[in-house]
Design a protein around this motif. Structure first.
Motif, PDB file in Angstrom:
ATOM      1  N   ASP A  38      43.205  35.880  34.467  1.00 29.10           N
ATOM      2  CA  ASP A  38      42.149  36.894  34.608  1.00 29.10           C
ATOM      3  C   ASP A  38      41.004  36.360  35.461  1.00 29.10           C
ATOM      4  N   ASP A  39      40.600  35.130  35.179  1.00 31.64           N
ATOM      5  CA  ASP A  39      39.495  34.527  35.937  1.00 31.64           C
ATOM      6  C   ASP A  39      39.871  34.385  37.419  1.00 31.64           C
ATOM      7  N   PHE A  40      41.119  33.994  37.667  1.00 32.91           N
ATOM      8  CA  PHE A  40      41.597  33.806  39.045  1.00 32.91           C
ATOM      9  C   PHE A  40      41.564  35.140  39.804  1.00 32.91           C
ATOM     10  N   VAL A  41      42.083  36.195  39.180  1.00 36.16           N
ATOM     11  CA  VAL A  41      42.137  37.508  39.839  1.00 36.16           C
ATOM     12  C   VAL A  41      40.723  38.065  40.027  1.00 36.16           C
ATOM     13  N   ALA A  42      39.878  37.933  38.988  1.00 33.29           N
ATOM     14  CA  ALA A  42      38.503  38.450  39.078  1.00 33.29           C
ATOM     15  C   ALA A  42      37.743  37.754  40.202  1.00 33.29           C
ATOM     16  N   GLN A  43      37.957  36.452  40.348  1.00 32.64           N
ATOM     17  CA  GLN A  43      37.314  35.707  41.421  1.00 32.64           C
ATOM     18  C   GLN A  43      37.742  36.262  42.786  1.00 32.64           C
ATOM     19  N   LYS A  44      39.018  36.536  42.913  1.00 32.05           N
ATOM     20  CA  LYS A  44      39.548  36.995  44.192  1.00 32.05           C
ATOM     21  C   LYS A  44      39.043  38.389  44.567  1.00 32.05           C
ATOM     22  N   PRO A  51      40.320  43.297  48.640  1.00 33.30           N
ATOM     23  CA  PRO A  51      41.655  43.284  48.045  1.00 33.30           C
ATOM     24  C   PRO A  51      42.270  41.884  48.080  1.00 33.30           C
ATOM     25  N   PHE A  52      43.052  41.598  47.066  1.00 31.58           N
ATOM     26  CA  PHE A  52      43.770  40.324  46.987  1.00 31.58           C
ATOM     27  C   PHE A  52      45.234  40.612  47.322  1.00 31.58           C
ATOM     28  N   ILE A  53      45.681  40.079  48.454  1.00 31.14           N
ATOM     29  CA  ILE A  53      47.026  40.367  48.962  1.00 31.14           C
ATOM     30  C   ILE A  53      47.966  39.224  48.596  1.00 31.14           C
ATOM     31  N   ILE A  54      49.072  39.571  47.942  1.00 33.25           N
ATOM     32  CA  ILE A  54      50.121  38.599  47.627  1.00 33.25           C
ATOM     33  C   ILE A  54      51.388  39.064  48.341  1.00 33.25           C
ATOM     34  N   ASN A  55      51.630  38.462  49.482  1.00 29.19           N
ATOM     35  CA  ASN A  55      52.834  38.835  50.246  1.00 29.19           C
ATOM     36  C   ASN A  55      54.095  38.184  49.679  1.00 29.19           C
ATOM     37  N   ASP A  56      53.907  37.005  49.087  1.00 28.19           N
ATOM     38  CA  ASP A  56      55.046  36.291  48.510  1.00 28.19           C
ATOM     39  C   ASP A  56      54.636  35.790  47.129  1.00 28.19           C
ATOM     40  N   ALA A  57      55.152  36.422  46.061  1.00 32.73           N
ATOM     41  CA  ALA A  57      54.741  36.111  44.687  1.00 32.73           C
ATOM     42  C   ALA A  57      55.130  34.708  44.251  1.00 32.73           C
ATOM     43  N   SER A  58      56.036  34.081  44.981  1.00 30.22           N
ATOM     44  CA  SER A  58      56.468  32.725  44.600  1.00 30.22           C
ATOM     45  C   SER A  58      55.693  31.640  45.312  1.00 30.22           C
ATOM     46  N   ASN A  59      54.688  32.026  46.090  1.00 34.88           N
ATOM     47  CA  ASN A  59      53.913  31.056  46.870  1.00 34.88           C
ATOM     48  C   ASN A  59      53.239  30.057  45.929  1.00 34.88           C
ATOM     49  N   PRO A  60      53.453  28.756  46.094  1.00 42.68           N
ATOM     50  CA  PRO A  60      52.903  27.737  45.180  1.00 42.68           C
ATOM     51  C   PRO A  60      51.377  27.624  45.220  1.00 42.68           C
ATOM     52  N   CYS A  78      52.404  42.140  46.153  1.00 44.07           N
ATOM     53  CA  CYS A  78      51.489  43.171  45.650  1.00 44.07           C
ATOM     54  C   CYS A  78      50.140  43.075  46.352  1.00 44.07           C
ATOM     55  N   ALA A  79      49.408  44.172  46.262  1.00 39.85           N
ATOM     56  CA  ALA A  79      48.018  44.207  46.725  1.00 39.85           C
ATOM     57  C   ALA A  79      47.165  44.627  45.538  1.00 39.85           C
ATOM     58  N   ILE A  80      46.215  43.759  45.144  1.00 42.54           N
ATOM     59  CA  ILE A  80      45.343  44.056  44.000  1.00 42.54           C
ATOM     60  C   ILE A  80      43.982  44.457  44.556  1.00 42.54           C
ATOM     61  N   VAL A  81      43.599  45.699  44.283  1.00 39.26           N
ATOM     62  CA  VAL A  81      42.395  46.267  44.887  1.00 39.26           C
ATOM     63  C   VAL A  81      41.299  46.407  43.834  1.00 39.26           C
ATOM     64  N   PRO A  82      40.073  45.937  44.127  1.00 40.07           N
ATOM     65  CA  PRO A  82      38.990  46.059  43.144  1.00 40.07           C
ATOM     66  C   PRO A  82      38.397  47.466  43.116  1.00 40.07           C
ATOM     67  N   ILE A  83      38.034  47.913  41.904  1.00 40.82           N
ATOM     68  CA  ILE A  83      37.281  49.150  41.736  1.00 40.82           C
ATOM     69  C   ILE A  83      35.905  48.751  41.230  1.00 40.82           C
ATOM     70  N   ILE A  84      34.892  48.964  42.085  1.00 42.83           N
ATOM     71  CA  ILE A  84      33.532  48.513  41.782  1.00 42.83           C
ATOM     72  C   ILE A  84      32.581  49.680  41.973  1.00 42.83           C
ATOM     73  N   VAL A 103      54.683  42.635  53.762  1.00 45.46           N
ATOM     74  CA  VAL A 103      53.449  42.177  54.406  1.00 45.46           C
ATOM     75  C   VAL A 103      52.555  43.397  54.593  1.00 45.46           C
ATOM     76  N   TRP A 104      51.379  43.350  53.935  1.00 47.04           N
ATOM     77  CA  TRP A 104      50.467  44.498  53.984  1.00 47.04           C
ATOM     78  C   TRP A 104      49.681  44.503  55.288  1.00 47.04           C
ATOM     79  N   LYS A 105      49.601  45.686  55.899  1.00 43.85           N
ATOM     80  CA  LYS A 105      48.872  45.833  57.157  1.00 43.85           C
ATOM     81  C   LYS A 105      47.430  46.240  56.886  1.00 43.85           C
ATOM     82  N   GLN A 106      46.560  45.898  57.803  1.00 43.43           N
ATOM     83  CA  GLN A 106      45.144  46.184  57.622  1.00 43.43           C
ATOM     84  C   GLN A 106      44.859  47.679  57.559  1.00 43.43           C
ATOM     85  N   ASP A 107      45.568  48.475  58.389  1.00 42.77           N
ATOM     86  CA  ASP A 107      45.292  49.915  58.373  1.00 42.77           C
ATOM     87  C   ASP A 107      45.697  50.546  57.039  1.00 42.77           C
ATOM     88  N   GLU A 108      46.708  49.952  56.384  1.00 39.50           N
ATOM     89  CA  GLU A 108      47.086  50.440  55.052  1.00 39.50           C
ATOM     90  C   GLU A 108      45.975  50.146  54.036  1.00 39.50           C
TER      91      GLU A 108
END
Length: 538
Positions: A38-44, A51-60, A78-84, A103-108
């Protein structure tokens, strides 16, 4: 979508989910993440504000715990988008791929910005409405609880009702009223469970004194929150003990015996009547609004409960007083009535000397009635603060002699022997009538509450700057159950030995003279009542 609790710094479980098809497994109930995740995601997303973009979920480069959760849910990217709203973080929206990496594109991502802004406005309005609704619901629930509590008489009925309502309000599996045993362990005094399959733990020890310090704080300024026993409790014995009772998450808050003015309520076994525990058999994220309303409800019903108990106690005192006073007055009045009936049955010309024994009995009876009335008046004056002491200097021996002289008729009737031992005879500055009342009450008790023929000794000696007077007897002693109540007013336990005012008044008098009063006792060996008075300054 997962809401974010800014106060607790954690995400709640999923509140909304949409899947492309039913073949994709639901993530609801499976995304209660560890605090570090939770702390890691909230920081991001909140601190960095993007948005926090994870193109490869297995990335070390991601934390092990985060990668494990993604793997468990078969998330590839996944793409995790903040609601603020303003500067307040409200939630996250996660757009997830479970079939392939993407791979998420910027226009998306840019397309998401106005959508998320609208969502944040909607969530903010919803949150305001929800807070208002919760306040109204809480007020309604409290009103219902209080009204029903006032209708119930039995202690267990009250707590079972409270637990039932709390279980429904917070949708939990189990609600418990914990109470302390003699070893300060917390056991389930009352319990309500949603399903019998959970297994009842009523009367079982839930939290052992030796290992509860980890979760019980020094100050109770908020409810104790355990979202997941496996993660939030370090002590393995405590953790296993709780899990063995089918408890995986819980809220805990005490019922205080008194209303503390301070906002910081100290953890003190003597000040706590018990604790209310709401339990879940699965990990659960307790949100701030739940913990706040829980604390509010418990604080409120605690005050109401002890108000009810206080009223019952006052009513019991009143009942005891009327019963004991009626008994105390009835016995001498009946004796008087019998003596007068006998005298009236004799011929008018009967000589007065033939009535002397009856007249003496009536005189003694009236003295006893006068003593009871005077004790009642003394209580009223002392408690109203209107009594004024008339101080004068007198030797302690004179006080003792006068008191013993006044109780000699009763002592002779009961075959009691009174001896006086004056070791020291200093001058004291006291209200002699009130100290006489103390001595008479104590000696009277020694005569009345012991078998005929009791031996009583009255002794005085100097200790430091005080004279200590001791009234000892060789009677039956005072039972363990009576000892804590000896100086109380009208306690139930004293019903069979009178109104119980004598020693209560004696305590008031001695303390007003800046002295102390106490007793020592041993069963079948007797009792000694002590009191001290300051020696008059030369």
């Amino acid at each position: 979508m997962r809401p974010y609790d800014e106060e607790q710094k954690l995400f709640a479980d999923i509140i909304g989910e949409s899947r492309r098809n039913e073949n994709i497994p639901s993530a609801k109930g499976k995304l209660i993440t560890q605090k570090e995740v939770d702390d890691f995601v909230a920081q991001k997303i909140f601190t960095e504000g993007k948005p926090f973009i994870i193109n490869d979920a297995s990335n070390p480069e991601y934390p092990v715990a985060a990668r494990q959760i993604l793997a468990d849910l078969n998330i590839k990217s996944c793409a995790i988008v903040p609601i603020i709203y303003g500067e307040t973080p409200l939630a996250e929206i996660a757009l997830v791929n479970t079939e392939f990496q993407r791979v998420w594109k910027q226009d998306e991502l840019d397309l998401l910005i106005p959508i998320v802004q609208q969502i944040s406005i909607g969530m903010h309005i919803f949150e305001l409405n929800n807070k208002l609704k919760m306040a109204l619901d809480t007020e309604r629930d409290l009103r219902k609880l209080i009204m029903r509590m006032r209708e119930l008489d039995d202690h267990n009925q009250i707590f079972n009702y409270i637990l039932e309502e709390l279980m429904n309000i917070y949708n939990v599996d189990r609600a418990i009223h914990l109470h302390y045993d003699k070893n300060h362990n917390l056991f389930a005094a009352n319990e309500v469970i949603k399903s019998e399959e959970l297994g009842s733990i009523k009367d079982q020890i839930v939290l052992y004194y030796g290992n509860i310090k980890e979760i019980l704080p020094g100050i109770f300024d908020r409810a104790i929150i355990i979202n997941n026993v496996d993660e939030d409790i370090e002590d393995i014995h405590l953790r296993n003990s709780i899990k063995n009772k089918n408890i995986q998450a819980f809220l805990l808050y005490p019922i205080f015996k008194t209303s503390l003015v301070s906002k910081e309520k100290e953890y003190n076994v003597a000040a706590i009547a018990g604790l209310i525990m709401l339990c879940s058999s699965t990990p659960r994220r307790w949100m701030s609004y739940e913990t706040i309303t829980f604390k509010l409800i418990i604080d409120t019903i605690s005050s109401v409960y002890f108000e009810i108990e206080s009223r019952k106690e006052i009513e019991q005192l009143r009942t005891n007083f009327i019963a004991t006073l009626t008994h105390d007055l009835r016995s001498p009045i009946i004796a008087e009535q019998k003596a007068l009936e006998f005298m009236l049955s004799r011929k008018p010309e009967t000589l007065l000397r033939e009535y002397s024994e009856f007249i003496e009995d009536i005189y003694k009876t009236n003295n006893e009635l006068l003593r009871i009335v005077n004790n009642l008046l003394a209580v009223y004056h002392y408690e109203s603060g209107r009594f004024e002491l008339n101080f004068e200097e007198i030797k302690i021996k004179d006080l003792i002699d006068n008191a013993v002289k006044s109780v000699l008729p009763m002592a002779q009737d009961e075959g009691a022997e009174i001896s006086i031992n004056i070791i020291d005879n200093p001058v004291v500055k006291v209200d002699k009538n009130e100290i006489n009342r103390v001595l008479v009450n104590i000696i009277n008790n020694a005569i009345k509450h012991n078998p005929a023929g009791v031996k009583i000794n009255v002794e005085s000696k100097i200790i430091d700057n005080y004279v200590q007077t001791a009234v000892s007897d060789n009677g039956r002693g005072i039972s363990e159950s009576e000892r804590p109540h000896i100086f109380e007013k009208y306690p139930t336990i004293k019903r069979k030995i009178g109104t119980g005012l004598g020693l209560y008044i004696a305590k008031q008098i001695i303390e007003l003279h800046n002295g102390k009063i106490w007793f020592e006792t041993e069963i079948e060996k007797g009792s000694t009542f002590y009191f001290t008075l300051p020696i008059a300054k030369a």
